[in-house]
Design a protein around this motif. Structure first.
Motif, PDB file in Angstrom:
ATOM      1  N   ARG A 166      31.735  12.314 -12.733  1.00  0.00           N
ATOM      2  CA  ARG A 166      30.585  11.496 -13.142  1.00  0.00           C
ATOM      3  C   ARG A 166      29.439  11.637 -12.141  1.00  0.00           C
ATOM      4  O   ARG A 166      28.276  11.746 -12.535  1.00  0.00           O
ATOM      5  N   LYS A 167      29.762  11.676 -10.834  1.00  0.00           N
ATOM      6  CA  LYS A 167      28.726  11.861  -9.812  1.00  0.00           C
ATOM      7  C   LYS A 167      28.018  13.198  -9.991  1.00  0.00           C
ATOM      8  O   LYS A 167      26.791  13.275  -9.954  1.00  0.00           O
ATOM      9  N   LYS A 168      28.793  14.251 -10.175  1.00  0.00           N
ATOM     10  CA  LYS A 168      28.209  15.578 -10.327  1.00  0.00           C
ATOM     11  C   LYS A 168      27.346  15.648 -11.579  1.00  0.00           C
ATOM     12  O   LYS A 168      26.243  16.189 -11.554  1.00  0.00           O
ATOM     13  N   LYS A 193      35.789  10.257 -11.238  1.00  0.00           N
ATOM     14  CA  LYS A 193      34.673   9.637 -10.518  1.00  0.00           C
ATOM     15  C   LYS A 193      33.754  10.713  -9.939  1.00  0.00           C
ATOM     16  O   LYS A 193      32.531  10.618 -10.043  1.00  0.00           O
ATOM     17  N   GLU A 194      34.350  11.748  -9.369  1.00  0.00           N
ATOM     18  CA  GLU A 194      33.569  12.848  -8.805  1.00  0.00           C
ATOM     19  C   GLU A 194      32.845  13.624  -9.906  1.00  0.00           C
ATOM     20  O   GLU A 194      31.729  14.088  -9.720  1.00  0.00           O
ATOM     21  N   SER A 248      29.791   4.805 -15.270  1.00  0.00           N
ATOM     22  CA  SER A 248      29.546   4.890 -13.819  1.00  0.00           C
ATOM     23  C   SER A 248      30.372   3.908 -13.034  1.00  0.00           C
ATOM     24  O   SER A 248      30.642   2.837 -13.416  1.00  0.00           O
ATOM     25  N   GLN A 278      25.913  13.140 -13.174  1.00  0.00           N
ATOM     26  CA  GLN A 278      24.725  12.294 -12.998  1.00  0.00           C
ATOM     27  C   GLN A 278      23.658  13.019 -12.191  1.00  0.00           C
ATOM     28  O   GLN A 278      22.473  12.851 -12.440  1.00  0.00           O
TER      29      GLN A 278
END
Length: 85
Positions: free
Chosen positions: A72-74, A69-70, A85, A76
């Protein structure tokens, strides 16, 4: 291949893989680091859907969170969309 070596206890580190495969340790460690990527990110890269600046050089100079999850955030934040997402 390398995962099987780890699973069978034939190697315990990137150093052992590098010696066994006659490879540079830095190259082995770069490859091993990429195995921790979120599968959706890997699939997008394989489809050629990564931002232009997402290169091996980028991976070598930026930390990658361990959690997907982290990650994907980075990713994005740099314009990457893995579709998970």
């Amino acid at each position: 291949h390398w995962q099987r070596l780890f699973d069978r206890g034939l190697v315990h580190s990137g150093t052992e893989i590098a010696k066994r495969e006659n490879m540079d340790l830095a190259t082995v460690n770069e490859i091993l680091r990429l195995t921790l990527l979120d599968p959706g990110i890997i699939e997008s890269i394989l489809r050629g859907q990564q931002p232009q600046g997402l290169t091996m050089s980028w991976f070598n100079t930026n930390s990658i969170p361990t959690g997907w999850k982290e990650q994907r955030k980075k990713f994005q934040a740099i314009g990457f969309n893995s579709g998970n997402s």
